[in-house]
Scaffold this motif. Structure first.
Motif, mmCIF file in Angstrom:
data_model
loop_
_atom_site.group_PDB
_atom_site.id
_atom_site.type_symbol
_atom_site.label_atom_id
_atom_site.label_comp_id
_atom_site.label_asym_id
_atom_site.label_seq_id
_atom_site.Cartn_x
_atom_site.Cartn_y
_atom_site.Cartn_z
ATOM 1 N N VAL A 280 1.853 2.523 2.797
ATOM 2 C CA VAL A 280 1.547 3.104 4.102
ATOM 3 C C VAL A 280 2.653 2.681 5.075
ATOM 4 O O VAL A 280 3.020 1.503 5.119
ATOM 5 N N SER B 149 -6.702 9.353 2.947
ATOM 6 C CA SER B 149 -5.802 8.892 1.882
ATOM 7 C C SER B 149 -5.115 7.588 2.277
ATOM 8 O O SER B 149 -4.846 6.738 1.427
ATOM 9 N N ALA C 236 -4.904 -1.446 -2.204
ATOM 10 C CA ALA C 236 -3.938 -2.548 -2.117
ATOM 11 C C ALA C 236 -4.624 -3.885 -1.853
ATOM 12 O O ALA C 236 -4.200 -4.919 -2.376
ATOM 13 N N GLU D 287 -7.665 4.894 1.750
ATOM 14 C CA GLU D 287 -7.790 4.662 0.313
ATOM 15 C C GLU D 287 -6.657 3.772 -0.194
ATOM 16 O O GLU D 287 -6.890 2.814 -0.944
ATOM 17 N N LYS D 288 -5.431 4.051 0.229
ATOM 18 C CA LYS D 288 -4.282 3.241 -0.200
ATOM 19 C C LYS D 288 -4.435 1.787 0.237
ATOM 20 O O LYS D 288 -4.136 0.864 -0.516
ATOM 21 N N SER E 263 0.792 -1.230 0.000
ATOM 22 C CA SER E 263 0.000 0.000 0.000
ATOM 23 C C SER E 263 0.824 1.279 0.000
ATOM 24 O O SER E 263 0.319 2.340 -0.357
#
Length: 74
Positions: free
Chosen positions: A28, A45, A53, A48-49, A26
């Protein structure tokens, strides 16, 4: 009310993924994922990532609950 990410950790377990795997998929950071483990607030955000993923919806990784049990488990 609190945002609880138990669904995310269950999803990772079902897919046999670790936080490190999710971080790599991701983009993150592990720090942000640790913050989520403690029911911390993260930007949309980030959510969302993670959803992109894992190819899932935000409702598949979090829920709003009166009090998050994860905070009590510390």
């Amino acid at each position: 009310m609190a945002i609880c990410y138990k669904k995310l950790w269950k999803c990772l377990d079902e897919r046999k993924l670790k936080k490190k795997d999710l971080s790599e998929l991701s983009g993150v950071s592990l720090g942000t994922l640790s913050k989520m483990r403690k029911c911390g607030i993260v930007k949309t955000s980030v959510l969302e990532k993670i959803c992109l993923a894992l190819n899932c919806d935000v409702g598949d990784i979090l829920e709003i609950v009166p009090d998050c049990d994860e905070k009590k488990e510390k």
